[in-house]
Scaffold this motif. Structure first.
Motif, short mmCIF file in Angstrom:
data_model
loop_
_atom_site.label_atom_id
_atom_site.label_comp_id
_atom_site.label_asym_id
_atom_site.label_seq_id
_atom_site.Cartn_x
_atom_site.Cartn_y
_atom_site.Cartn_z
N ASP B 74 11.48 0.28 35.77
CA ASP B 74 10.38 0.64 36.65
C ASP B 74 9.28 -0.41 36.75
O ASP B 74 8.40 -0.31 37.59
CB ASP B 74 9.74 1.96 36.17
CG ASP B 74 10.70 3.12 36.37
OD1 ASP B 74 11.61 2.95 37.21
OD2 ASP B 74 10.55 4.15 35.70
N ILE B 77 9.60 -4.49 41.21
CA ILE B 77 10.26 -4.21 42.48
C ILE B 77 11.59 -4.95 42.48
O ILE B 77 11.62 -6.17 42.30
CB ILE B 77 9.41 -4.71 43.66
CG1 ILE B 77 8.03 -4.03 43.67
CG2 ILE B 77 10.14 -4.53 45.00
CD1 ILE B 77 8.06 -2.57 44.08
N ARG B 103 20.30 1.75 46.59
CA ARG B 103 18.94 2.32 46.58
C ARG B 103 18.83 3.38 45.48
O ARG B 103 17.86 3.43 44.75
CB ARG B 103 18.64 2.97 47.92
CG ARG B 103 18.49 2.00 49.06
CD ARG B 103 17.11 1.40 49.05
NE ARG B 103 16.84 0.74 50.30
CZ ARG B 103 15.76 0.94 51.05
NH1 ARG B 103 14.83 1.78 50.67
NH2 ARG B 103 15.59 0.29 52.18
N GLN B 108 14.65 -1.22 45.29
CA GLN B 108 13.72 -0.79 46.34
C GLN B 108 14.12 -1.36 47.70
O GLN B 108 13.78 -0.81 48.74
CB GLN B 108 12.28 -1.21 46.01
CG GLN B 108 11.58 -0.30 45.04
CD GLN B 108 11.96 -0.55 43.60
OE1 GLN B 108 12.70 -1.48 43.31
NE2 GLN B 108 11.48 0.29 42.70
N HIS B 109 14.77 -2.51 47.68
CA HIS B 109 15.22 -3.11 48.94
C HIS B 109 16.65 -3.59 48.79
O HIS B 109 17.03 -4.10 47.73
CB HIS B 109 14.35 -4.31 49.33
CG HIS B 109 12.93 -3.95 49.62
ND1 HIS B 109 12.52 -3.49 50.85
CD2 HIS B 109 11.83 -3.96 48.82
CE1 HIS B 109 11.21 -3.24 50.81
NE2 HIS B 109 10.77 -3.51 49.58
N TYR B 186 4.07 -7.74 48.02
CA TYR B 186 4.07 -7.15 46.67
C TYR B 186 3.22 -7.97 45.72
O TYR B 186 2.52 -7.44 44.86
CB TYR B 186 5.49 -7.02 46.14
CG TYR B 186 6.27 -5.92 46.82
CD1 TYR B 186 5.90 -4.59 46.64
CD2 TYR B 186 7.35 -6.20 47.64
CE1 TYR B 186 6.60 -3.57 47.27
CE2 TYR B 186 8.06 -5.20 48.26
CZ TYR B 186 7.68 -3.87 48.08
OH TYR B 186 8.37 -2.87 48.69
N TYR B 248 16.00 6.54 53.31
CA TYR B 248 15.05 5.60 52.75
C TYR B 248 14.43 4.84 53.89
O TYR B 248 15.10 4.48 54.85
CB TYR B 248 15.74 4.60 51.81
CG TYR B 248 16.26 5.23 50.55
CD1 TYR B 248 15.42 5.40 49.44
CD2 TYR B 248 17.58 5.64 50.46
CE1 TYR B 248 15.89 5.96 48.28
CE2 TYR B 248 18.06 6.21 49.30
CZ TYR B 248 17.22 6.37 48.21
OH TYR B 248 17.69 6.94 47.07
#
Lengths: 146, 431
Positions: B74, B77, B103, B108-109, B186, B248
Motif C-alpha cells: 500500500d 502507487i 487491478r 493502480q494503473h 503523483y 475501475y
C-alpha cells in the motif's frame, strides 16, 4: 616469428551449409586482435571463394595461415578447373547455371571481388585438374591504422 | 544469502540446488558459465540475459533476477506496464479481463502496449523509407525489440551495431509516456510511484546491480510473468465468473485496450507481419539468430531491409518466464488476431509529426553498448592461439564438459589464459 595454420573443409553443392568455413575463419580472427576492417575483407574473400567451390568445384578446403605481418587465405578444390583464368577474372563473366541464378548467385563478381578485397591474388588451375586460389593480406602494424 | 547465490544482473544461481550436471554450460551463447567444485558459477560480465540456462536446468537452480508479487503493497502507487505476451497466457480470455485482474491484484494503473507498438511500427516504416533514399544506415536493419539480440550483437558482433534500427523501443515509449503524464501528478502529491515491467524473459536488469547513484527514478521493478500468474489467474477467473464486471476509472485510453495488431507481437513474425516494408524476415531461436548474424557479418542479406530477431523460439511467447506452453499461447494469439483484425488505431500523420520532431529517435550511441561488458577478455595473440591448438591436440575433443567448461575449445582457451588447469581434463588424467 609465431605462425598459425588452420584448415576447414568445404562440401560440394551444400548450399545451406555454405559459408561455414568462412564463418570459422571469421570467428578465429575475431577472437584475436585484428582490425575489424581486415577481418571483413578476409571474410568477404573467403565467402566468395567458398561459394565458387560449392557451385562449381566439388569438395574443397579453406586454409588460413598467418604470422605478425601477413595472412594467407587459400581455397582449393578438386573440381573441373578454370579454362581461361583471365576471362574468369573479368567482372560479369560467369559460368553459373540456372539453378545457381535462381538462388541469387552467378553475377560474375566472385573472383573480381576477391581481387578487390585482397592485397594480392594468385590462381592456379588447369582444365579438369582443380583450382587453387591464394590470397595475401598484409597485416597493418599496431597503431598504423588509427 | 551471498554464500548460496552467484548472480549476474539478469539471473541467479542457487548453489544448494545445483546438481553440477552442467547442462547449462553448452547452451550459454556467450559461454559465460563454468562449473567449479561441482556447482555452477558464472562469469558475470558475459551474461546477456537470454535465460537459456533457466530453461535447461532441471533442478531449478537458476532463476531470473526478478521480484515476486509480494513487492506490491500500500505504500506506493503501482503502475503495470503490460506487453501483449501476457494476454497470450490466457487462451480464450479477453485482454481487458487480464488488465482488470491486474487491478484487483493491486496495481493502480495498467498500461497496455498496443499504442506504443503502433507508434514504433509507424516510425520504423518511416525510417526505412527514408533510408532507401539516404542510405544513412546499412542494410539489413536489425530490429531493436529483443534486448537480448542487441546485447548479443554488442558482445559477439560489434561490427553490426550500426545495423540496429535507431528507433526507440515500444517499452521505452511507453515508460516515457507514463513518466511524462502520469507520474508527475503523483509526485506532486508526494506519493511514491513504482513502475512494474511484466516480462516474459529475465532481460530487465536487477536494479540492485546498477552502480550507486544510477538508480532510476521512479523505482522500476521487473516481474516475471510466471511470478504473478498464479495470483493473476485467480482474479481473472473470478472476474469472468462474476455477474457484474468490476469498474475501475481509467484516465487514458491506453490503460484499457488491446488490439489484434498488438497481439501478434507476442509471436515470431508478429513485428513485421503488418509493417509496410518490402523485404523483411523474421528469425527466431538462439541458434538460428547467431547463424544469421554470422552471415550478415559475411556481407549476406544486403537485399533485405529489415530482420526481426528473437532469441526465443517462436518469439516472445517462447520466453522462459512465461506461464503457458508456447504453442498454446501461439494458438491463443492467432484466435485473438482473427477476432480483433489487424486495423491500426493511431493516425499516421500524427505519428509522422512526432517523428519529424525527433520523438522516436534513439539517442543511445550503439558503440557504447560494447562497454556493457566491462571486463571483456583480452584478444588472443598468435602465440596464445598456437598454444590453444596444442592443448586441443592433447585433449580428446569430445566436449564432454567434465572439466567444467562448455566445450574443449573454451577449456583450452581457459588453460592458456591461466584460468583453468590442464589436469581438470578427464582425458589427460586417465591417459
Amino acid at each position: 616469428m609465431p605462425r598459425l595454420k588452420k584448415s576447414y573443409h568445404i562440401k560440394a553443392r551444400d548450399f545451406i551449409g555454405a559459408g561455414e568455413a568462412s564463418i570459422n575463419v571469421q570467428n578465429l580472427l575475431k577472437s584475436m586482435d585484428f582490425d575489424p576492417r581486415l577481418i571483413r575483407r578476409v571474410a568477404i574473400c573467403g565467402y566468395e571463394g567458398e561459394m565458387n567451390v560449392v557451385m562449381h568445384g566439388g569438395d574443397g578446403t579453406m586454409s588460413i595461415e598467418l604470422d605478425d605481418k601477413r595472412l594467407t587465405l587459400e581455397i582449393s578444390d578438386d573440381g573441373p578447373g578454370i579454362e581461361d583464368i583471365a576471362l574468369a577474372m573479368q567482372a560479369g563473366y560467369s559460368t553459373a547455371n540456372d539453378e545457381h541464378r535462381r538462388m541469387g548467385f552467378g553475377a560474375g563478381m566472385g573472383l573480381p571481388n576477391m581481387k578487390k578485397n585482397s592485397d594480392r591474388i594468385q590462381i592456379e588451375s588447369q582444365k579438369n585438374n582443380g583450382t587453387v586460389v591464394r590470397m595475401l593480406f598484409m597485416i597493418p602494424e599496431k597503431g598504423e591504422t588509427d | 544469502l551471498s554464500k548460496k547465490l552467484t548472480s549476474t544482473c539478469f539471473v541467479r544461481f542457487e548453489k544448494e540446488l545445483c546438481a553440477g550436471r552442467g547442462t547449462c554450460l553448452p547452451v550459454c551463447p556467450t559461454k559465460a558459465i563454468r562449473i567449479k567444485n561441482k556447482k555452477a558459477i558464472r562469469i558475470v560480465e558475459q551474461c546477456i540475459g537470454c535465460g537459456e540456462c533457466i530453461r535447461i536446468c532441471r533442478e531449478r537452480a537458476v532463476s531470473a533476477a526478478t521480484e515476486g508479487p509480494e513487492v506490491l503493497n500500500d505504500d506506493h502507487i503501482a503502475i503495470a506496464l503490460v506487453s501483449p505476451v501476457l494476454y497470450a497466457q490466457f487462451p480464450g480470455v479477453m485482454p481487458k479481463y487480464v488488465l482488470l485482474g491486474l487491478r484487483q491484484m493491486g496495481f493502480q494503473h495498467t498500461i497496455d502496449m498496443s499504442y506504443f507498438l503502433e507508434m514504433f511500427q509507424c516510425a520504423t516504416e518511416e525510417f526505412i523509407s527514408r533510408n532507401r533514399a539516404s542510405g544513412q544506415a546499412p542494410w539489413p536493419l536489425i530490429s531493436p525489440i529483443c534486448p537480448v539480440v542487441v546485447r548479443l550483437i554488442a558482445f559477439k558482433f560489434p561490427n553490426l551495431l550500426p545495423n540496429v534500427l535507431p528507433v526507440l523501443r515500444p517499452v521505452a515509449l511507453m515508460a516515457r509516456e507514463v513518466k511524462r503524464r502520469l507520474i508527475p501528478e503523483y509526485l506532486a502529491q508526494n506519493r511514491k510511484v513504482v513502475l512494474y515491467y511484466i516480462n516474459p524473459c529475465p532481460t530487465k536488469k536487477d536494479p540492485a546491480c546498477l552502480p550507486a547513484g544510477k538508480q532510476p527514478a521512479p523505482t522500476e521493478i521487473a516481474l516475471g510473468i510466471n511470478d504473478i500468474y498464479p495470483q493473476l489467474i485467480k482474479h481473472v477467473d473470478q472476474i469472468r465468473a462474476a455477474d457484474a464486471i468490476p469498474f475501475y476509472q481509467s484516465r487514458f485510453e491506453y490503460e484499457t485496450c488491446a488490439t489484434g495488431n498488438a497481439s501478434l507481437w507476442a509471436m515470431s513474425g508478429g513485428e513485421i507481419a503488418d509493417m509496410d516494408i518490402d523485404r523483411s524476415l523474421a528469425v527466431s531461436g538462439m541458434d538460428e539468430t547467431i547463424q544469421y548474424l554470422e552471415k550478415i557479418e559475411l556481407g549476406l542479406f544486403q537485399d533485405i531491409e529489415y530482420i526481426e530477431f528473437r532469441t526465443c523460439r517462436e518469439g516472445c511467447l517462447g520466453g522462459v518466464l512465461n506461464a503457458t506452453d508456447k504453442y498454446l499461447a501461439k494458438s491463443a494469439v492467432q484466435k485473438m488476431v482473427k477476432r480483433f483484425g489487424l486495423g491500426r488505431r493511431l493516425h499516421r500523420e500524427n505519428i509522422l509529426r512526432l517523428y519529424k520532431k525527433g520523438e522516436f529517435q534513439s539517442d543511445k550511441d550503439p558503440s557504447k553498448l560494447t562497454t556493457l561488458f566491462g571486463a571483456r577478455k583480452k584478444a588472443l595473440s598468435i602465440d596464445a592461439m598456437q598454444k590453444i591448438e596444442k592443448v586441443l591436440q592433447m585433449i580428446k575433443g569430445t566436449d564432454c564438459t567434465a572439466c567444467g567448461a562448455p566445450d574443449c575449445r573454451t577449456f583450452a582457451e581457459d588453460v592458456v589464459r591461466g584460468e583453468a588447469e590442464l589436469n581438470k581434463c578427464v582425458y589427460i588424467v586417465n591417459k
